[in-house]
Design a protein around this motif. Structure first.
Motif, PDB file in Angstrom:
ATOM      1  N   TYR A   1       0.875  -1.205  -0.046  1.00 46.32           N
ATOM      2  CA  TYR A   1       0.038   0.061  -0.276  1.00 46.32           C
ATOM      3  C   TYR A   1       0.918   1.519  -0.209  1.00 46.32           C
ATOM      4  O   TYR A   1       0.669   2.063  -1.052  1.00 46.32           O
ATOM      5  N   ASN A   2       1.800   0.908   0.569  1.00 42.97           N
ATOM      6  CA  ASN A   2       2.959   1.864   0.710  1.00 42.97           C
ATOM      7  C   ASN A   2       3.727   2.445  -0.108  1.00 42.97           C
ATOM      8  O   ASN A   2       3.988   3.654  -0.976  1.00 42.97           O
TER       9      ASN A   2
ATOM     10  N   ASP B   1      -3.561   4.315   8.790  1.00 41.35           N
ATOM     11  CA  ASP B   1      -3.358   2.857   9.785  1.00 41.35           C
ATOM     12  C   ASP B   1      -4.327   1.820   9.491  1.00 41.35           C
ATOM     13  O   ASP B   1      -4.329   0.669  10.247  1.00 41.35           O
ATOM     14  N   ILE B   2      -5.608   2.555   8.913  1.00 37.55           N
ATOM     15  CA  ILE B   2      -6.508   1.293   8.406  1.00 37.55           C
ATOM     16  C   ILE B   2      -6.348   0.447   7.776  1.00 37.55           C
ATOM     17  O   ILE B   2      -6.302  -1.317   8.333  1.00 37.55           O
ATOM     18  N   TYR B   3      -5.300  -0.097   7.187  1.00 39.51           N
ATOM     19  CA  TYR B   3      -4.877  -1.235   6.332  1.00 39.51           C
ATOM     20  C   TYR B   3      -4.341  -2.497   7.030  1.00 39.51           C
ATOM     21  O   TYR B   3      -4.474  -3.627   7.359  1.00 39.51           O
ATOM     22  N   ASP B   4      -3.305  -1.595   7.503  1.00 34.87           N
ATOM     23  CA  ASP B   4      -2.935  -3.124   9.170  1.00 34.87           C
ATOM     24  C   ASP B   4      -3.798  -3.468  10.115  1.00 34.87           C
ATOM     25  O   ASP B   4      -4.219  -4.387  10.618  1.00 34.87           O
ATOM     26  N   LEU B   5      -4.957  -2.067  10.863  1.00 40.03           N
ATOM     27  CA  LEU B   5      -6.335  -3.177  11.486  1.00 40.03           C
ATOM     28  C   LEU B   5      -6.737  -3.931  10.680  1.00 40.03           C
ATOM     29  O   LEU B   5      -7.621  -4.888  11.420  1.00 40.03           O
ATOM     30  N   GLN B   6      -6.477  -4.077   9.275  1.00 36.93           N
ATOM     31  CA  GLN B   6      -7.652  -4.660   8.315  1.00 36.93           C
ATOM     32  C   GLN B   6      -7.250  -5.766   8.833  1.00 36.93           C
ATOM     33  O   GLN B   6      -7.858  -7.280   8.602  1.00 36.93           O
ATOM     34  N   GLN B   7      -5.949  -6.316   8.751  1.00 41.72           N
ATOM     35  CA  GLN B   7      -5.341  -7.446   8.231  1.00 41.72           C
ATOM     36  C   GLN B   7      -5.423  -8.385  10.217  1.00 41.72           C
ATOM     37  O   GLN B   7      -5.240  -9.272  10.454  1.00 41.72           O
ATOM     38  N   VAL B   8      -5.567  -7.254  10.889  1.00 41.98           N
ATOM     39  CA  VAL B   8      -5.613  -7.554  12.158  1.00 41.98           C
ATOM     40  C   VAL B   8      -6.750  -8.205  11.750  1.00 41.98           C
ATOM     41  O   VAL B   8      -7.284  -9.538  13.098  1.00 41.98           O
TER      42      VAL B   8
ATOM     43  N   ILE C   1      -7.659   1.538  -2.422  1.00 40.10           N
ATOM     44  CA  ILE C   1      -7.713   2.166  -1.986  1.00 40.10           C
ATOM     45  C   ILE C   1      -7.693   4.051  -1.907  1.00 40.10           C
ATOM     46  O   ILE C   1      -8.458   4.269  -3.711  1.00 40.10           O
ATOM     47  N   PRO C   2      -9.303   4.440  -1.373  1.00 35.23           N
ATOM     48  CA  PRO C   2      -9.518   6.078  -2.129  1.00 35.23           C
ATOM     49  C   PRO C   2      -8.105   7.251  -2.240  1.00 35.23           C
ATOM     50  O   PRO C   2      -7.046   6.856  -1.024  1.00 35.23           O
TER      51      PRO C   2
ATOM     52  N   LEU D   1       5.723  -3.209  -5.924  1.00 35.90           N
ATOM     53  CA  LEU D   1       4.543  -3.004  -7.273  1.00 35.90           C
ATOM     54  C   LEU D   1       5.652  -3.103  -8.146  1.00 35.90           C
ATOM     55  O   LEU D   1       5.000  -3.757  -9.283  1.00 35.90           O
ATOM     56  N   GLY D   2       6.591  -3.363  -7.807  1.00 38.39           N
ATOM     57  CA  GLY D   2       7.800  -3.192  -9.409  1.00 38.39           C
ATOM     58  C   GLY D   2       7.409  -1.977 -10.535  1.00 38.39           C
ATOM     59  O   GLY D   2       6.557  -0.408  -9.994  1.00 38.39           O
TER      60      GLY D   2
END
Length: 410
Positions: A4-5, A22-29, A143-144, A200-201
């Motif tokens: 994402y970053n 931080d929302i994507y870290d929370l989603q994985q948890v 990602i918005p 991403l490459g």
């Protein structure tokens, strides 16, 4: 999180500011809790009395999955009716919704459950091989980048695939940009290639892999975009600058831990507290007997498969000793129910759950017009109904169905 970053960094160079946070870290948890197996909690090590270390699995009641299931069932049922202004148009619509490719009746409730687990989800409609397709995209694959308050009108959806080239693997990341502004919906695709998983490459020509897709695709003069973002109607207290919804599970991780700790102890109570009969170790060794024909054979005085008998040293010339533990069933049930009440109150469904000796009981009768649970149900129904309305409008636009009304009765 690195992907994402990485995407955000590349997009920033193009003048597009993606909202990651931080929302994507929370989603994985929350996703690990939704799956029902959290590595650092449900699987752990324990030191035994002899100093050795063993792997232990903590049992779970799977309450994260359960509350997402129940919220979905409360907000979207088989009784929901979607219709247009004529019977013929309604039949045409449902032919698309429940086509083999879309299976809306089956796929939408499952998608909605995952929305509650991750906080956000996206529906995307497009034409493929002459058919209108609905894509059900989970919140960790979007990602918005353009929004007003919590209304997202610009986002990127992410899909990945792998190709084997000789001994090497090539990792492709397909980014699709969806933007709706001034009655114009624009859809644009980019393709990236990497030899390392999670990166991403570099950008490659999109047409090399998707030569038949019009890129960009622009729909002008439309009332609604061909994508709908569904998010939970809960204030995002983890990332207040993000337009993403917060998972239904997010503020209840400690409650899930407490419930599973007590449930695991409850089940262990039956395993560790079962009846035992202590006998001297020499008694289970058996002996030799001579039959009437003079043949010598080995015999065992105890059934080795019987788990009741436990062989110990130091009981020579002593009678067997019967040990029968008192199980703390009621204490565990009371403790689990206290946690369930606290959890149900936290998600807005007071009195929804009760644990008893037979298992978990769901009390649907708590939903009444004067209850907090009813108001919670209505809040969720509103966001779902709005998204489905726009979904139907987009399908009608793609299919050329001109209707004066879209009716959704929940």
């Amino acid at each position: 999180m690195d992907l994402y970053n990485n995407i955000a960094e590349v997009m920033q160079k193009k003048g597009i500011n993606c909202v990651v946070g931080d929302i994507y870290d929370l989603q994985q948890v929350c996703k690990s809790w939704y799956r029902g197996n959290v590595n650092d909690f449900h699987n752990y090590t324990q030191t035994l009395v002899d100093g050795s270390i063993c792997e232990v699995e903590r049992l779970t009641m799977s309450m994260p999955k359960k509350i997402c299931e129940d919220m979905q069932k409360l907000t979207w049922t088989e009784k929901v009716d979607i219709s247009l202004d004529t019977k013929k148009k309604t039949e045409q619509l449902w032919k698309i919704l429940d086509s083999k490719e879309n299976s809306f009746t089956i796929n939408f409730p499952a998608f909605l459950e995952r929305v509650y687990a991750l906080g956000t989800g996206v529906l995307v409609e497009f034409i493929k091989d002459g058919k209108t397709i609905i894509d059900y995209i989970d919140g960790d694959l979007m990602i918005p980048y353009k929004y007003t308050n919590t209304y997202i009108n610009g986002l990127i959806t992410i899909s990945q695939f792998v190709e084997q080239k000789g001994k090497d693997k090539l990792y492709y990341t397909h980014l699709t940009f969806h933007e709706f502004e001034n009655n114009k919906y624009t859809k644009y695709n980019e393709l990236y290639l990497s030899k390392t998983l999670g990166e991403l490459g570099k950008e490659v020509d999109f047409a090399t892999k998707f030569p038949d897709i019009e890129n960009p695709k622009i729909y002008d003069g439309v009332d609604t975009p061909h994508f709908q973002v569904i998010r939970t109607p809960i204030a995002n207290n983890f990332d207040m600058n993000s337009p993403m919804g917060i998972p239904l599970l997010a503020n209840h991780i400690d409650k899930f831990k407490s419930i599973d700790t007590k449930y695991d102890s409850f089940m262990n109570e039956f395993e560790l507290g079962k009846k035992m009969v202590l006998v001297d170790r020499t008694a289970v060794k058996g002996g030799k007997e001579v039959d009437a024909s003079g043949n010598v054979r080995d015999v065992s005085y105890f059934d080795k498969k019987n788990k009741v008998f436990v062989a110990v040293n130091g009981m020579e010339n002593q009678p067997v000793k019967d040990i029968d533990f008192n199980l703390r069933v009621e204490e565990h049930i009371k403790g689990i129910n206290a946690d369930l009440n606290y959890l149900a109150s936290g998600i807005g469904l007071d009195g929804m759950y009760e644990f008893e000796a037979k298992g978990l009981k769901t009390a649907t009768e708590v939903i009444s017009e004067n209850s907090d649970a009813f108001r919670t149900k209505r809040n969720y129904e509103t966001i779902v109904k709005d998204a489905v309305y726009d979904l139907v409008a987009a399908i009608c636009q793609l299919e050329g169905i001109k209707t004066k009304s879209i009716n959704i009765v929940t």
